[in-house]
Design a protein around this motif. Structure first.
Motif, short mmCIF file in Angstrom:
data_model
loop_
_atom_site.label_atom_id
_atom_site.label_comp_id
_atom_site.label_asym_id
_atom_site.label_seq_id
_atom_site.Cartn_x
_atom_site.Cartn_y
_atom_site.Cartn_z
N SER A 198 0.81 -1.21 0.00
CA SER A 198 0.00 0.00 0.00
C SER A 198 0.85 1.27 0.00
O SER A 198 0.34 2.36 -0.21
CB SER A 198 -0.95 -0.01 1.20
OG SER A 198 -0.21 -0.21 2.39
N GLY A 213 0.58 0.82 -9.60
CA GLY A 213 -0.77 0.47 -10.06
C GLY A 213 -0.77 -0.94 -10.61
O GLY A 213 0.21 -1.37 -11.22
N PHE A 218 -14.33 -3.64 -7.77
CA PHE A 218 -15.11 -3.79 -6.54
C PHE A 218 -16.59 -3.84 -6.91
O PHE A 218 -17.11 -2.87 -7.47
CB PHE A 218 -14.84 -2.65 -5.57
CG PHE A 218 -13.37 -2.52 -5.23
CD1 PHE A 218 -12.64 -3.62 -4.82
CD2 PHE A 218 -12.73 -1.29 -5.33
CE1 PHE A 218 -11.29 -3.50 -4.50
CE2 PHE A 218 -11.39 -1.16 -5.02
CZ PHE A 218 -10.67 -2.27 -4.61
N PRO A 219 -17.28 -4.95 -6.63
CA PRO A 219 -18.63 -5.13 -7.16
C PRO A 219 -19.66 -4.21 -6.51
O PRO A 219 -20.72 -3.99 -7.07
CB PRO A 219 -18.95 -6.59 -6.83
CG PRO A 219 -18.09 -6.90 -5.66
CD PRO A 219 -16.86 -6.07 -5.79
N ASN A 220 -19.32 -3.68 -5.34
CA ASN A 220 -20.29 -2.85 -4.62
C ASN A 220 -20.20 -1.38 -4.99
O ASN A 220 -20.91 -0.57 -4.45
CB ASN A 220 -20.06 -3.00 -3.11
CG ASN A 220 -18.64 -2.64 -2.71
OD1 ASN A 220 -17.69 -3.05 -3.38
ND2 ASN A 220 -18.49 -1.87 -1.67
N MET A 221 -19.30 -1.05 -5.92
CA MET A 221 -19.11 0.36 -6.26
C MET A 221 -19.40 0.60 -7.74
O MET A 221 -19.17 -0.27 -8.57
CB MET A 221 -17.67 0.78 -6.00
CG MET A 221 -17.21 0.60 -4.58
SD MET A 221 -15.49 1.11 -4.42
CE MET A 221 -15.12 0.40 -2.83
N PHE A 255 -11.44 5.17 -5.96
CA PHE A 255 -11.01 4.49 -4.74
C PHE A 255 -9.63 4.94 -4.25
O PHE A 255 -9.46 5.38 -3.12
CB PHE A 255 -11.03 2.97 -4.95
CG PHE A 255 -10.71 2.18 -3.72
CD1 PHE A 255 -11.70 1.78 -2.85
CD2 PHE A 255 -9.39 1.86 -3.40
CE1 PHE A 255 -11.41 1.05 -1.71
CE2 PHE A 255 -9.09 1.13 -2.25
CZ PHE A 255 -10.11 0.73 -1.41
N GLY A 256 -8.64 4.84 -5.15
CA GLY A 256 -7.27 5.18 -4.75
C GLY A 256 -7.13 6.65 -4.35
O GLY A 256 -6.34 7.00 -3.48
N ARG A 315 -9.59 8.50 -3.03
CA ARG A 315 -10.23 8.70 -1.73
C ARG A 315 -9.30 8.24 -0.62
O ARG A 315 -9.17 8.90 0.41
CB ARG A 315 -11.53 7.88 -1.66
CG ARG A 315 -12.57 8.37 -2.62
CD ARG A 315 -13.97 8.34 -2.04
NE ARG A 315 -14.86 9.07 -2.95
CZ ARG A 315 -15.69 8.48 -3.79
NH1 ARG A 315 -15.83 7.17 -3.79
NH2 ARG A 315 -16.44 9.21 -4.60
N VAL A 316 -8.66 7.07 -0.86
CA VAL A 316 -7.75 6.55 0.15
C VAL A 316 -6.60 7.54 0.37
O VAL A 316 -6.14 7.73 1.49
CB VAL A 316 -7.21 5.17 -0.28
CG1 VAL A 316 -6.03 4.76 0.58
CG2 VAL A 316 -8.31 4.13 -0.20
N LYS A 332 -6.89 10.59 0.25
CA LYS A 332 -7.50 11.78 0.85
C LYS A 332 -7.36 13.03 -0.01
O LYS A 332 -7.04 14.12 0.49
CB LYS A 332 -6.92 12.05 2.25
CG LYS A 332 -7.06 10.88 3.19
CD LYS A 332 -7.46 11.33 4.59
CE LYS A 332 -8.05 10.20 5.40
NZ LYS A 332 -7.20 9.03 5.53
N ARG A 388 -8.72 2.85 -13.04
CA ARG A 388 -8.57 2.85 -11.59
C ARG A 388 -7.10 2.76 -11.19
O ARG A 388 -6.65 3.42 -10.25
CB ARG A 388 -9.35 1.66 -11.01
CG ARG A 388 -9.26 1.55 -9.52
CD ARG A 388 -10.06 0.38 -9.00
NE ARG A 388 -9.53 -0.90 -9.48
CZ ARG A 388 -10.05 -2.09 -9.15
NH1 ARG A 388 -11.11 -2.15 -8.38
NH2 ARG A 388 -9.51 -3.20 -9.62
N ALA A 389 -6.34 1.93 -11.93
CA ALA A 389 -4.95 1.73 -11.56
C ALA A 389 -4.11 2.98 -11.81
O ALA A 389 -3.19 3.28 -11.06
CB ALA A 389 -4.37 0.54 -12.33
N PRO A 446 -4.40 7.27 -9.48
CA PRO A 446 -3.57 7.93 -8.46
C PRO A 446 -2.16 8.28 -8.95
O PRO A 446 -1.32 8.59 -8.13
CB PRO A 446 -3.49 6.88 -7.33
CG PRO A 446 -4.39 5.75 -7.71
CD PRO A 446 -4.56 5.83 -9.19
#
Lengths: 350, 290, 260
Positions: A73, A78, A87-90, A98-99, A101-102, A104, A146-147, A150
């Motif tokens: 992490s 990437g 991520f299936p829930n997003m 995602f990256g 948000r993590v 910040k 996504r990769a 960031p």
């Protein structure tokens, strides 16, 4: 100094070594493929760079700094998986964010970057969809966005195209390469598909049994394989074994006759050698002339050319020739002679 | 006969003949008895329709029994969900030897069917006034369990006993969902900079959520319908709703058969509703796992 | 990572304690019938009790009847639905799952009212009739398990292809069922049968409400009248359940071997 340095990496799972003494240096912005059959250790190399496996020996450095003490992490690398791993829930946008948000980032900045990334992979319209509503190709584009969102220092691609249909696979190849060039991101790409590796890479590493067999540009790998393994893995090559002689120039005496070689061929007389000959380098010749003699066992019409299977002693040689080069009466069972231009014979080291 | 019937009709008749025994059996021994009870809940003895039976449920004894049943079922479903998730998570993803997983799954298959009289006896033998644990706690540690307010024939005792089949049931239900959490998700999250906690908060728990809620609903229904364990454990000291119904069926203690129907209907409605929630959430969860 | 493993072990050990203690406690309690020493007196009392023998025999016979009834109803239907009427599958599946939704006490409540002496089908009027009703009730309870076991067995053998192959070789329906399908799903049926046995053998509510002399009501009666014998009964009941599950595991392993 190279951008990424992998030095004498080694890794065993239990008693079996999967990566042995592996060295590789990547330049900033380079696209390098690890190509090899399954189980050759290519994915393990990638996972060690990502931080999902710890090497038993050796070092991994980016700009001279060792990564080994950093967790996955913290490495800013990437990664794209064969199975997309969205991520299936997003939603698509949330996946890409995602990256960020993590890390910040400010919400406004996140929105902007997500739009930018989705534009880049051509999925701006799919922003609010869920992964299960997308096709495989679309999912993999999202995974790529996504990769890279960031701005990682390195991009790792683990067989990202293998799960896709042939057509989409070819389209996505170009797309990945374009985006990679545009961002100038150093990329390590794992594949077992030689066409993919040849068409996309700046350089290719051919891996076999945990080692790098040959490292070079696609042209080098294709035209000048240095080992038997590489010759066999890239394209259909005829491998011929024989003994070096010098009567009337350098020649290789082998099953079915003799082959003329250029210069001294860097070997001494009497030595046993393996050479490789491409099917299109073998030419039918008058039966009473020089060359290899054999019997035609099988004739395949392949459109632009015809492929002959010729048995030459214990070997079966593949010969690709254009229709005009073929004698009209050639058929299964015919005797045939074959010659090779000396400088098209490739020397193999093992 | 067969020559008189058109060929197609004859064919479809013979098709249906193959499944007729099943449908007749299900109708006579499953559907009609249940329907009889449901209809009884909405009729008076003379057959006329009414809602009075249902509103009579809201009276003293029955209401408190319903409340007790709800509390027991919710509480054991809650603890069972958490306990089962912890056990399944520890065995599947906790780095324990793989052989333990098989052992735990086999045991869960057996223990989830332990609900019943022997389970009650086992808890009496263990936590009853003369039970092994009670005696050992007294002799070794000088602790008098029953002086601490614990009582096997009370709410806490029944909860303890129910968990013996609720936790294994949870383990069985949730295992596929935990197996469905793919390693790549974790690795992707990590390579994007997420910590373990962030991964659980942002990915794993949201993905598991429908399965967890669904399992909770199923556990609730499972506890709500159980009778034998409670009867053998507490006699009639703890009157949960099914025990009242049992007494009513046996001796018409409520002196109104239609009130019994109403209780039965309430039970079907609750367990049925919980199951509908379970199925709906499971379908949702499966959609994601594709 | 290490913290995770320690946590996992802690959870696992707590679970082992919670799940083993009642088993150990029951065993220990069942041996305490004679003051001061461990003895098998409780078991002797139970085994010598003619009531025990009668009720257990009754329940064993009844569970065999249940299994036969269940197989006769489920197996042909599951086969037929897979082969000829796949569109009925969701309906059949839904029906077989209903017994998990409707508590047994409600089903038996319906039986008592529906099949009473003044109804068209007065099954509760005679002992034989009530026995049949009890078996039917148990067969209903076992529907979810039986159907799933048989259906899984059928899925594993590609019924359609096997049936067509047999028919093309000249076999009639009876031959197809008896010589091709049944032998191939026998293991699945047996698994369902033993699971049914494990569930039915100590069942209390239906047997008690139908007022039949079964093993479940006998256990409850012992529970309210004796001290140590119930623990011995629980050990015997657990033993039977475990034995059934053991047989199912063995059967499952055998199919794995035959599949190579």
């Amino acid at each position: 100094m190279a951008f990424i340095d992998l030095t004498s990496l080694g890794k065993s799972f239990g008693p079996t070594p999967v990566v042995r003494d592996f060295d590789l240096a990547l330049h900033q912005g380079e696209f390098v493929s690890l190509l090899g059959p399954s189980g050759c250790g290519k994915t393990t190399v990638l996972r060690m760079v990502a931080g999902f496996e710890t090497p038993d020996s050796g070092d991994i450095r980016i700009e001279g700094q060792s990564l080994l003490r950093q967790r996955a992490s913290q490495r800013q690398i990437g990664m794209v998986f064969q199975s997309y791993a969205l991520f299936p829930n997003m939603t698509v946008a949330d996946n890409v964010a995602f990256g960020l948000r993590v890390a910040k980032l400010a919400p406004a900045q996140i929105d902007k970057r997500v739009d930018e990334m989705l534009d880049m992979v051509g999925l701006a319209a799919m922003k609010g969809r869920y992964p299960y509503q997308l096709s495989g190709g679309q999912q993999q584009r999202v995974a790529l966005a996504r990769a890279i969102a960031p701005r990682p220092r390195v991009l790792l691609l683990d067989e990202p195209l293998s799960a896709l249909d042939a057509k989409i696979r070819v389209a996505l190849r170009t797309e990945i390469r374009t985006i990679q060039r545009q961002l100038g991101i150093t990329t390590l790409f794992v594949t077992h598909d030689q066409e993919e590796a040849l068409s996309m890479s700046d350089r290719i590493v051919i891996m076999n049994a945990g080692r790098a067999e040959q490292i070079g540009t696609p042209e080098e790998i294709y035209n000048r394989p240095t080992t038997r393994f590489v010759a066999g893995f890239i394209g259909t090559l005829n491998v011929i074994e024989g003994q070096l002689g010098t009567e009337g120039g350098t020649v290789l005496t082998c099953a079915g006759g003799r082959l003329a070689l250029p210069g001294t061929f860097g070997a001494s007389p009497g030595e046993t050698l393996s050479v490789a000959v491409r099917p299109q380098s073998l030419r039918p010749a008058p039966i009473d002339g020089d060359g290899l003699r054999g019997t035609v066992r099988h004739v395949e019409f392949l459109g632009a050319f015809t492929r002959l299977h010729v048995s030459c002693g214990p070997n079966t040689l593949l010969v690709d020739c254009f229709a005009r080069d073929l004698a009209a009466n050639l058929s299964v069972g015919s005797q045939i002679a074959l010659t090779v231009p000396p400088d098209e014979v490739l020397r193999l080291s093992a | 006969m067969s020559s008189l019937l058109p060929h197609r009709l004859e064919r479809s008749l013979s098709l249906w003949l193959g499944v007729l025994p099943f449908f007749v059996f299900a109708l006579v021994f499953l559907v009609l008895p249940t329907l009889h009870v449901v209809i009884g809940a909405f009729t008076r003895p003379d057959g006329s329709l009414t809602l009075a039976n249902l509103s009579d449920l809201m009276s003293g004894t029955i209401l408190s029994a319903l409340w007790l049943s709800l509390r027991i079922s919710l509480w054991t479903a809650c603890l069972g969900t958490i306990g089962g998730l912890l056990v399944a998570g520890a065995v599947i993803r906790g780095g324990l030897p793989p052989a333990l997983r098989d052992a735990v799954m086999t045991f869960s298959g057996v223990a989830s069917n332990f609900a019943g009289v022997p389970l009650a006896f086992a808890f009496i033998a263990t936590l009853g006034r003369l039970g092994l644990v009670t005696v050992l706690a007294r002799d070794w540690f000088g602790i008098n369990l029953y002086a601490t307010g614990f009582n096997l024939t009370s709410f806490s005792g029944l909860t303890m006993a129910y968990l013996y089949f609720q936790i294994p049931l949870m383990v069985l239900i949730i295992t596929p969902a935990i197996d469905g959490l793919r390693g790549e998700w974790r690795e992707t999250a990590e390579s994007l900079g997420a910590s373990g906690v962030q991964y659980w908060r942002m990915v794993a728990l949201p993905v598991l959520w429908p399965s967890l809620l669904g399992a909770f609903a199923l556990l609730f229904a499972n506890a709500f319908g159980a009778v034998a364990t409670a009867m053998a454990l507490t006699g009639s000291a703890l009157s949960i709703l099914p025990i009242i119904l049992f007494a009513q069926i046996r001796g018409d203690v409520l002196q109104d058969p239609h009130l019994g129907y109403a209780i039965a209907f309430a039970m079907i409605a609750l367990t049925g509703g919980a199951n509908v929630i379970y199925i709906w959430l499971r379908l949702r969860a499966e959609r994601w796992q594709k | 990572m290490n913290l995770k493993r320690i946590g996992s072990w802690a959870i696992f050990i707590l679970a082992v304690i919670y799940f083993l203690l009642p088993l150990v406690g029951t065993l220990e309690f069942s041996l305490r019938a004679r003051r001061g020493v461990y003895s098998l007196d409780a078991y002797r009392n139970v085994l010598d009790d003619p009531q025990f023998q009668q009720t257990l025999a009754y329940s064993v016979i009844l569970s065999i009847a249940t299994v036969i009834l269940g197989v006769l109803i489920v197996a042909p239907t599951a086969f037929w639905v897979r082969l000829k009427m796949p569109r009925l599958r969701p309906v059949v599946e839904f029906i077989t799952l209903l017994p998990l939704v409707i508590p047994p006490i409600i089903i038996v409540f319906g039986y008592i009212r529906l099949f009473n002496t003044s109804s068209i089908l007065p099954l509760t009027g005679s002992a034989r009739g009530t026995d049949f009703l009890l078996a039917a009730g148990y067969a209903t309870l076992s529907l979810p398990y039986m159907y799933r076991a048989v259906d899984t067995g059928l899925r594993a053998i590609e019924v359609q292809t096997l049936t067509e192959a047999a028919q093309s070789l000249g076999a009639g329906w009876a031959t197809v069922l008896a010589r091709v399908i049944l032998p191939n799903i026998a293991v699945a049926i047996l698994s369902g049968a033993f699971l049914t046995f494990a569930i039915v053998i100590g069942e209390y509510v239906i047997a008690a409400l139908l007022n039949r002399p079964a093993f479940g009501p006998y256990m409850v009666w012992m529970g309210s009248n004796r001290a140590y014998e119930p623990a011995a009964l629980a050990v015997i009941a657990f033993g039977m359940t475990w034995a059934s599950m053991g047989v199912i595991q063995l059967l499952a392993r055998r199919t794995r071997f035959t599949k190579g």
